[in-house]
Design a protein around this motif. Structure first.
Motif, PDB file in Angstrom:
ATOM      1  N   UNK A  65       0.814  -1.215   0.000  1.00 26.66           N
ATOM      2  CA  UNK A  65       0.000   0.000   0.000  1.00 26.66           C
ATOM      3  C   UNK A  65       0.851   1.271   0.000  1.00 26.66           C
ATOM      4  N   UNK A  66       1.843   1.322   0.857  1.00 26.26           N
ATOM      5  CA  UNK A  66       2.621   2.550   0.977  1.00 26.26           C
ATOM      6  C   UNK A  66       3.566   2.745  -0.207  1.00 26.26           C
ATOM      7  N   UNK A  67       4.267   1.690  -0.598  1.00 21.40           N
ATOM      8  CA  UNK A  67       5.170   1.795  -1.752  1.00 21.40           C
ATOM      9  C   UNK A  67       4.412   2.169  -3.027  1.00 21.40           C
ATOM     10  N   UNK A  68       3.286   1.518  -3.355  1.00 22.75           N
ATOM     11  CA  UNK A  68       2.570   1.941  -4.556  1.00 22.75           C
ATOM     12  C   UNK A  68       2.161   3.416  -4.527  1.00 22.75           C
ATOM     13  N   UNK A  69       1.805   3.912  -3.347  1.00 24.24           N
ATOM     14  CA  UNK A  69       1.447   5.328  -3.265  1.00 24.24           C
ATOM     15  C   UNK A  69       2.668   6.200  -3.540  1.00 24.24           C
ATOM     16  N   UNK A  75       5.864   9.061  -9.961  1.00 23.92           N
ATOM     17  CA  UNK A  75       5.607   9.064 -11.406  1.00 23.92           C
ATOM     18  C   UNK A  75       4.960  10.371 -11.846  1.00 23.92           C
ATOM     19  N   UNK A  76       4.065  10.902 -11.027  1.00 19.94           N
ATOM     20  CA  UNK A  76       3.410  12.167 -11.373  1.00 19.94           C
ATOM     21  C   UNK A  76       4.397  13.321 -11.269  1.00 19.94           C
ATOM     22  N   UNK A  77       5.159  13.367 -10.177  1.00 22.56           N
ATOM     23  CA  UNK A  77       6.036  14.513  -9.970  1.00 22.56           C
ATOM     24  C   UNK A  77       7.223  14.539 -10.919  1.00 22.56           C
ATOM     25  N   UNK A  78       7.637  13.406 -11.462  1.00 25.32           N
ATOM     26  CA  UNK A  78       8.801  13.396 -12.357  1.00 25.32           C
ATOM     27  C   UNK A  78       8.463  13.855 -13.776  1.00 25.32           C
ATOM     28  N   UNK A  79       7.180  13.961 -14.096  1.00 21.62           N
ATOM     29  CA  UNK A  79       6.769  14.298 -15.452  1.00 21.62           C
ATOM     30  C   UNK A  79       6.915  15.792 -15.739  1.00 21.62           C
ATOM     31  N   UNK A  80       7.354  16.090 -16.924  1.00 27.19           N
ATOM     32  CA  UNK A  80       7.346  17.468 -17.401  1.00 27.19           C
ATOM     33  C   UNK A  80       5.943  17.777 -17.924  1.00 27.19           C
ATOM     34  N   UNK A  94      -2.654   4.171 -13.403  1.00 26.81           N
ATOM     35  CA  UNK A  94      -1.460   3.827 -12.634  1.00 26.81           C
ATOM     36  C   UNK A  94      -1.201   4.806 -11.500  1.00 26.81           C
ATOM     37  N   UNK A  95      -1.558   6.058 -11.684  1.00 28.95           N
ATOM     38  CA  UNK A  95      -1.241   7.088 -10.696  1.00 28.95           C
ATOM     39  C   UNK A  95      -2.454   7.550  -9.889  1.00 28.95           C
ATOM     40  N   UNK A  96      -3.580   6.869  -9.999  1.00 28.75           N
ATOM     41  CA  UNK A  96      -4.811   7.272  -9.308  1.00 28.75           C
ATOM     42  C   UNK A  96      -4.574   7.524  -7.826  1.00 28.75           C
ATOM     43  N   UNK A  97      -3.844   6.648  -7.171  1.00 27.63           N
ATOM     44  CA  UNK A  97      -3.694   6.774  -5.719  1.00 27.63           C
ATOM     45  C   UNK A  97      -2.834   7.962  -5.302  1.00 27.63           C
TER      46      UNK A  97
END
Length: 167
Positions: A65-69, A75-80, A94-97
């Motif tokens: 639970x914690x690692x997937x979050x 993944x969201x923060x690394x995106x330009x 994939x990034x819903x949580x």
């Protein structure tokens, strides 16, 4: 072990607890009668009650639970911005949580930091394996790794569907 990334009474669901896992973590000091009462309460709400030791609980939750979050948030923060403009349903799924409450997840991460660090290390090792398989001569190994992951995911989905519909 139920809920979603959404907050507020408008997202309440009558079936929220149906066949969801409820974890209890008794210790030698736990009052047996109180434990039975608490477990009966959760079972009455339709949950599947599982007993784990406190350390096993913390380790498994860090991994499942914690690692997937943390990964979804990374993944969201690394995106330009240009990359986010190209995102589709797969990225959103994939990034819903990552949409969860930051204050709550901060506290969860910090309270379980040692196990979360261990889970991050295991993920790093697995990603290093993938990175090594990105060489052309490793194409067969990469395909086998992906196929094994897909098969394990299908098995997980089937098990979860059986849990949700036990009859």
């Amino acid at each position: 072990m139920t809920g979603s990334e959404k907050r507020g009474v408008e997202f309440a669901r009558a079936d929220l607890f149906a066949n969801a896992a409820c974890l209890t973590t008794p210790t030698p000091e736990t009052d047996a009668g109180a434990l039975e009462t608490v477990e009966a309460f959760w079972k009455e709400l339709g949950m599947r009650v599982l007993r784990l030791g406190p350390a096993e609980h913390d380790r498994l939750l860090a991994e499942m639970r914690h690692l997937p979050h943390a990964v979804a948030a990374a993944m969201v923060t690394m995106q330009e911005a240009e990359g986010l403009a190209l995102s589709g349903q797969g990225f959103l799924d994939t990034t819903r949580i990552a949409a969860g409450d930051g204050g709550i997840w901060r506290d969860i991460f910090l309270d379980n930091r040692d196990y979360l660090r261990g889970a991050i290390g295991r993920l790093r090792e697995e990603l290093t394996r993938v990175e090594k398989m990105l060489e052309p001569q490793q194409g067969t190994a990469l395909a086998q790794w992906l196929d094994a992951a897909a098969q394990r995911r299908r098995e997980l989905l089937q098990r979860k569907l059986r849990e949700m519909n036990p009859d």
